[in-house]
Write a protein that holds these residues in place. Sequence first.
Motif, PDB file in Angstrom:
ATOM      1  N   PHE A   1      -9.387   2.488   8.188  1.00  0.00           N
ATOM      2  CA  PHE A   1     -10.463   1.703   7.579  1.00  0.00           C
ATOM      3  C   PHE A   1     -11.554   1.431   8.604  1.00  0.00           C
ATOM      4  O   PHE A   1     -11.271   1.179   9.780  1.00  0.00           O
TER       5      PHE A   1
ATOM      6  N   ARG B   1      -5.380   8.397   4.389  1.00  0.00           N
ATOM      7  CA  ARG B   1      -6.782   8.503   4.797  1.00  0.00           C
ATOM      8  C   ARG B   1      -7.693   8.656   3.585  1.00  0.00           C
ATOM      9  O   ARG B   1      -8.742   8.012   3.499  1.00  0.00           O
TER      10      ARG B   1
ATOM     11  N   GLN C   1      -4.370   0.894   9.677  1.00  0.00           N
ATOM     12  CA  GLN C   1      -5.487  -0.045   9.815  1.00  0.00           C
ATOM     13  C   GLN C   1      -6.698   0.647  10.416  1.00  0.00           C
ATOM     14  O   GLN C   1      -7.838   0.320  10.079  1.00  0.00           O
TER      15      GLN C   1
ATOM     16  N   ASP D   1       0.589   9.218   6.272  1.00  0.00           N
ATOM     17  CA  ASP D   1      -0.284   8.817   7.381  1.00  0.00           C
ATOM     18  C   ASP D   1      -0.621   9.940   8.355  1.00  0.00           C
ATOM     19  O   ASP D   1      -1.358   9.721   9.307  1.00  0.00           O
TER      20      ASP D   1
ATOM     21  N   GLU E   1     -13.126   2.077   0.518  1.00  0.00           N
ATOM     22  CA  GLU E   1     -14.369   1.677   1.189  1.00  0.00           C
ATOM     23  C   GLU E   1     -15.599   2.189   0.443  1.00  0.00           C
ATOM     24  O   GLU E   1     -16.582   1.466   0.281  1.00  0.00           O
TER      25      GLU E   1
ATOM     26  N   PHE F   1       0.868  -1.185   0.000  1.00  0.00           N
ATOM     27  CA  PHE F   1       0.000   0.000   0.000  1.00  0.00           C
ATOM     28  C   PHE F   1       0.901   1.229   0.000  1.00  0.00           C
ATOM     29  O   PHE F   1       1.355   1.688   1.040  1.00  0.00           O
TER      30      PHE F   1
ATOM     31  N   VAL G   1      -9.337  -5.249   8.259  1.00  0.00           N
ATOM     32  CA  VAL G   1      -8.032  -5.249   7.594  1.00  0.00           C
ATOM     33  C   VAL G   1      -7.198  -6.375   8.202  1.00  0.00           C
ATOM     34  O   VAL G   1      -7.054  -6.462   9.425  1.00  0.00           O
TER      35      VAL G   1
ATOM     36  N   CYS H   1      -7.101   7.601   0.537  1.00  0.00           N
ATOM     37  CA  CYS H   1      -7.115   6.316  -0.187  1.00  0.00           C
ATOM     38  C   CYS H   1      -8.009   5.288   0.492  1.00  0.00           C
ATOM     39  O   CYS H   1      -8.789   4.595  -0.170  1.00  0.00           O
ATOM     40  N   THR H   2      -7.885   5.161   1.801  1.00  0.00           N
ATOM     41  CA  THR H   2      -8.691   4.158   2.511  1.00  0.00           C
ATOM     42  C   THR H   2     -10.177   4.466   2.381  1.00  0.00           C
ATOM     43  O   THR H   2     -10.985   3.552   2.191  1.00  0.00           O
ATOM     44  N   GLU H   3     -10.522   5.745   2.459  1.00  0.00           N
ATOM     45  CA  GLU H   3     -11.932   6.117   2.353  1.00  0.00           C
ATOM     46  C   GLU H   3     -12.470   5.812   0.958  1.00  0.00           C
ATOM     47  O   GLU H   3     -13.588   5.331   0.803  1.00  0.00           O
TER      48      GLU H   3
END
Length: 327
Positions: free
Chosen positions: A142, A114, A139, A102, A121, A96, A146, A116-118
């Motif tokens: 998300f 943040r 982690q 981060d 989802e 990733f 994960v 990318c994770t959103e």
Amino acid sequence: MLGTESEIKVFAGSTGKDFAIKICNYLDSQLGKSKVITFSEGNTYVKVEETVRDKDVYLVQSMGLHPNDEFTEILFWIDAFKRASASSVTVIMPYFSYAKGDKKDEPRVSIRARVCTECIELAGADRVVTMDLHSPQIQGFFKKPVDHLFALPILCEYIKSLNIEDLVVVSPDSGFAKEARKIARYLGVPVAIGDKEREGHDENAKIIEIVGNVEGKNALIVDDFSISGGTLIDLANELRKRGVKKIYASLSHILLNEKGVAKLKDSPIEKLISTDSVYNPYIMDCKKIKIVSVAPLFAETINRIHKRESVSPLFEKVPKKVIQIED
């Protein structure tokens, strides 16, 4: 919700095919039929070429050498599977890339991980499986489950097979010191820590000091990834000045470009050991680089997820069948 059939459906993104085939070989299954087209102006088109209705789907794609294109493709794949009525979509993302972004450590910057994770989802992913995140706290970005895997036992078992005497594990900085200590404990050897400073957002860092006894020993430099190879090679040169005999390096993810590989060839590093978490054509012909596959580890994880079994034992002890060491 479990699909109407128990068959595992593994699909690959454009840069995940080789890794996905290894996963399928472990699982004794067939790679799903799909197609990716990149148009001349840069647009990406993806198509699932078989039915996935009520299936549990596993999409294999890292964010590696081309993170923006690969990330966009992941989103399109998730959307395609969901619109095709897949029961669930698990993203198998061995590396990733944006995990480096981060935090908001200066004014007016994006927390890229943040974002990318959103997006992953919102596109519809039900679960993510990844390995050796640069910042494990991601982690928590998300809301979906994960599974965070570790390359340490697989890499360390290969390193053990080299039978290196008087070995010391060396972390390039204090940020990776905790992981370096885990590796040192696994190998039963001491640890030393480098002190580096980075003045800008470039890929250049200066080694200032090394804390620990390294003189007359063989060293193993460890880190989670390298892009230019600059820190690895600078640290190797400093270790050589301090009386280290042979120098090895180990990375969870290898993102060296053509220039980085050329620098590695001219460096005092005897061997660089890494995994196949990223598709990297630049490293194919470099005799100094040894790739150990983590595809069996991801395949075993997929198998356990699919059977609704616990994945956590894989965090504590990796089964011998997953560790496939080849000379």
